[in-house]
Design a protein around this motif. Structure first.
Motif, PDB file in Angstrom:
ATOM      1  N   ALA A  19      34.526  47.718  -4.505  1.00  0.00           N
ATOM      2  CA  ALA A  19      34.734  47.834  -2.874  1.00  0.00           C
ATOM      3  C   ALA A  19      34.364  49.254  -1.906  1.00  0.00           C
ATOM      4  N   ALA A  20      34.853  50.240  -2.989  1.00  0.00           N
ATOM      5  CA  ALA A  20      35.070  51.324  -1.700  1.00  0.00           C
ATOM      6  C   ALA A  20      33.540  52.673  -2.498  1.00  0.00           C
ATOM      7  N   GLY A  21      32.508  51.392  -3.291  1.00  0.00           N
ATOM      8  CA  GLY A  21      31.703  52.495  -3.908  1.00  0.00           C
ATOM      9  C   GLY A  21      30.723  52.421  -2.687  1.00  0.00           C
ATOM     10  N   PRO A  22      30.234  51.136  -2.159  1.00  0.00           N
ATOM     11  CA  PRO A  22      29.593  51.439  -1.051  1.00  0.00           C
ATOM     12  C   PRO A  22      29.434  51.789  -0.090  1.00  0.00           C
ATOM     13  N   LEU A  23      31.096  52.488   0.389  1.00  0.00           N
ATOM     14  CA  LEU A  23      32.330  53.013   1.788  1.00  0.00           C
ATOM     15  C   LEU A  23      30.938  54.657   1.550  1.00  0.00           C
ATOM     16  N   ARG A  24      30.699  54.924   0.055  1.00  0.00           N
ATOM     17  CA  ARG A  24      30.370  56.749  -0.092  1.00  0.00           C
ATOM     18  C   ARG A  24      28.654  56.639   0.733  1.00  0.00           C
ATOM     19  N   GLU A  25      27.940  55.558   1.247  1.00  0.00           N
ATOM     20  CA  GLU A  25      26.797  55.363   1.880  1.00  0.00           C
ATOM     21  C   GLU A  25      26.903  54.715   3.380  1.00  0.00           C
ATOM     22  N   THR A  26      27.296  54.197   3.356  1.00  0.00           N
ATOM     23  CA  THR A  26      28.208  53.851   5.020  1.00  0.00           C
ATOM     24  C   THR A  26      26.680  54.520   6.152  1.00  0.00           C
ATOM     25  N   PRO A  27      26.643  55.492   6.255  1.00  0.00           N
ATOM     26  CA  PRO A  27      25.885  55.505   7.306  1.00  0.00           C
ATOM     27  C   PRO A  27      24.199  55.134   7.177  1.00  0.00           C
ATOM     28  N   GLU A  28      23.974  55.169   5.548  1.00  0.00           N
ATOM     29  CA  GLU A  28      22.989  54.735   4.898  1.00  0.00           C
ATOM     30  C   GLU A  28      22.644  53.367   5.281  1.00  0.00           C
ATOM     31  N   VAL A  29      23.524  52.886   4.931  1.00  0.00           N
ATOM     32  CA  VAL A  29      23.741  51.043   5.076  1.00  0.00           C
ATOM     33  C   VAL A  29      23.685  51.010   6.423  1.00  0.00           C
ATOM     34  N   LEU A  30      24.202  51.243   7.190  1.00  0.00           N
ATOM     35  CA  LEU A  30      24.427  50.756   8.926  1.00  0.00           C
ATOM     36  C   LEU A  30      24.030  51.660   9.246  1.00  0.00           C
ATOM     37  N   GLU A  31      22.618  52.011   9.088  1.00  0.00           N
ATOM     38  CA  GLU A  31      21.628  52.562   9.536  1.00  0.00           C
ATOM     39  C   GLU A  31      20.255  51.259   9.104  1.00  0.00           C
ATOM     40  N   LYS A  32      20.659  51.413   8.062  1.00  0.00           N
ATOM     41  CA  LYS A  32      19.386  50.765   7.491  1.00  0.00           C
ATOM     42  C   LYS A  32      19.523  48.272   8.558  1.00  0.00           C
ATOM     43  N   THR A  34      21.286  48.578  11.188  1.00  0.00           N
ATOM     44  CA  THR A  34      20.718  48.741  12.357  1.00  0.00           C
ATOM     45  C   THR A  34      19.228  48.471  12.790  1.00  0.00           C
ATOM     46  N   ILE A  35      18.483  49.018  11.349  1.00  0.00           N
ATOM     47  CA  ILE A  35      16.687  48.522  12.149  1.00  0.00           C
ATOM     48  C   ILE A  35      16.659  47.348  11.431  1.00  0.00           C
ATOM     49  N   ALA A  36      17.035  47.102  10.235  1.00  0.00           N
ATOM     50  CA  ALA A  36      16.371  45.764   9.862  1.00  0.00           C
ATOM     51  C   ALA A  36      16.402  44.586  10.681  1.00  0.00           C
ATOM     52  N   HIS A  37      18.043  44.307  11.786  1.00  0.00           N
ATOM     53  CA  HIS A  37      18.376  43.105  11.417  1.00  0.00           C
ATOM     54  C   HIS A  37      18.539  41.847  10.977  1.00  0.00           C
ATOM     55  N   GLU A  38      19.023  41.971   9.894  1.00  0.00           N
ATOM     56  CA  GLU A  38      18.583  40.690   8.753  1.00  0.00           C
ATOM     57  C   GLU A  38      19.008  39.608   9.055  1.00  0.00           C
ATOM     58  N   ARG A  39      18.520  38.976   9.066  1.00  0.00           N
ATOM     59  CA  ARG A  39      18.627  37.231   9.381  1.00  0.00           C
ATOM     60  C   ARG A  39      19.560  36.601   8.261  1.00  0.00           C
ATOM     61  N   GLY A  40      20.042  35.970   8.735  1.00  0.00           N
ATOM     62  CA  GLY A  40      21.479  35.113   7.948  1.00  0.00           C
ATOM     63  C   GLY A  40      20.710  33.594   7.888  1.00  0.00           C
ATOM     64  N   ILE A  41      21.530  32.809   7.671  1.00  0.00           N
ATOM     65  CA  ILE A  41      20.824  30.889   6.542  1.00  0.00           C
ATOM     66  C   ILE A  41      20.154  30.274   8.647  1.00  0.00           C
ATOM     67  N   ARG A  42      19.440  29.755   8.185  1.00  0.00           N
ATOM     68  CA  ARG A  42      19.544  29.305   9.379  1.00  0.00           C
ATOM     69  C   ARG A  42      19.214  28.064   9.174  1.00  0.00           C
ATOM     70  N   PRO A  43      19.703  26.917   9.540  1.00  0.00           N
ATOM     71  CA  PRO A  43      20.388  26.191   9.973  1.00  0.00           C
ATOM     72  C   PRO A  43      19.188  24.866  10.643  1.00  0.00           C
ATOM     73  N   ASP A 178      18.009  39.265  18.925  1.00  0.00           N
ATOM     74  CA  ASP A 178      16.602  39.286  19.782  1.00  0.00           C
ATOM     75  C   ASP A 178      16.090  39.452  21.113  1.00  0.00           C
ATOM     76  N   MET A 179      16.718  38.425  21.937  1.00  0.00           N
ATOM     77  CA  MET A 179      16.364  38.522  23.131  1.00  0.00           C
ATOM     78  C   MET A 179      16.861  39.000  24.442  1.00  0.00           C
ATOM     79  N   VAL A 180      18.676  39.441  23.658  1.00  0.00           N
ATOM     80  CA  VAL A 180      19.266  40.613  24.074  1.00  0.00           C
ATOM     81  C   VAL A 180      18.383  41.521  23.765  1.00  0.00           C
ATOM     82  N   ARG A 181      18.170  42.365  22.789  1.00  0.00           N
ATOM     83  CA  ARG A 181      17.235  43.627  22.488  1.00  0.00           C
ATOM     84  C   ARG A 181      16.221  44.186  23.644  1.00  0.00           C
ATOM     85  N   ALA A 182      14.963  42.741  23.435  1.00  0.00           N
ATOM     86  CA  ALA A 182      14.170  42.432  23.818  1.00  0.00           C
ATOM     87  C   ALA A 182      14.477  42.867  25.832  1.00  0.00           C
ATOM     88  N   LYS A 183      14.529  42.402  26.398  1.00  0.00           N
ATOM     89  CA  LYS A 183      15.732  41.914  27.503  1.00  0.00           C
ATOM     90  C   LYS A 183      16.443  43.399  28.109  1.00  0.00           C
TER      91      LYS A 183
END
Length: 224
Positions: A19-32, A34-43, A178-183
């Protein structure tokens, strides 16, 4: 130390290390993220056209004890709100956000309505807000904080009335963001509100209005 205990502790150490491994890359992970806006499962229930999403939004909102009034245009808001207040035996007075769309409503059609503007001090029985949009998936309203939309109006009055347009109903939470950002509506706080305030802490019985409004009324304006 027993073998079984050492095995359990070893497993915990291993999981903590993983669990601690990815924390060393937190800035990169968070930046990715923030930019990607990954989608969850669409019902599948949101795979509808615009009219279908609006119907789903109304259905879901009413399922969580909100009430919805479908209105043809903003010109009909004074009559719709006055009727709602009368039916709920509420005073013909409310505090609303100083929002351009709400200011454009012809309130003079109902001169008996007493209107004040700005943030609530907790003494207002009814608050009127303008939503950024809505999410059909859960019947949720999206409200951004700011001068034109004080957060206090969302939570302090016992009755919360919210105006939203048909064209602002999106399918999922990701679509809503997406709408919040667009507005350009990203602010210090973005509140996702689903129905009136509720709790089941008291003998596991649902009680409305425990931590906020006990009524949520949606003015859904047709701007198609």
């Amino acid at each position: 130390m027993s073998g079984s205990r050492e095995q359990i502790l070893g497993r915990i150490r291993s999981n903590l290390t993983q669990a601690a491994g990815p924390l060393r890359e937190t800035p990169e992970v968070l930046e990715k993220r923030t930019i990607a806006h990954e989608r969850g499962i669409r019902p599948s229930r949101v795979d509808k056209d615009a009219a279908g999403l609006v119907d789903l939004f109304v259905q879901r909102a009413e399922k969580v004890n909100a009430t919805v009034a479908r209105i043809a245009s903003i010109d009909d808001i004074p009559d719709a709100l006055a009727t709602y207040l009368a039916n709920e035996n509420l005073p013909a007075a409310f505090r609303m956000s100083d929002n351009p769309d709400l200011n454009a409503v012809p309130w003079d059609k109902r001169p008996a309505l007493e209107i004040t503007k700005g943030a609530s001090d907790g003494k207002d029985e009814v608050g009127l807000s303008r939503a950024v949009g809505g999410v059909a998936e859960t019947g949720t309203l999206i409200l951004a904080s700011g001068k034109e939309s004080p957060t206090s109006l969302n939570f302090l009055p016992e009755t919360h009335v919210v105006m939203v347009k048909r064209s602002e109903i999106e399918g999922t939470y990701e679509d809503g963001w997406d709408m919040v950002r667009a507005k350009g509506a990203l602010s210090r706080a973005v509140n996702f509100i689903t129905g009136p305030s509720r709790t089941g802490d008291i003998e596991q019985t649902i009680y409305l209005g425990a931590h906020g409004p006990r009524r949520l009324h949606i003015l859904l304006v047709d701007d198609a």
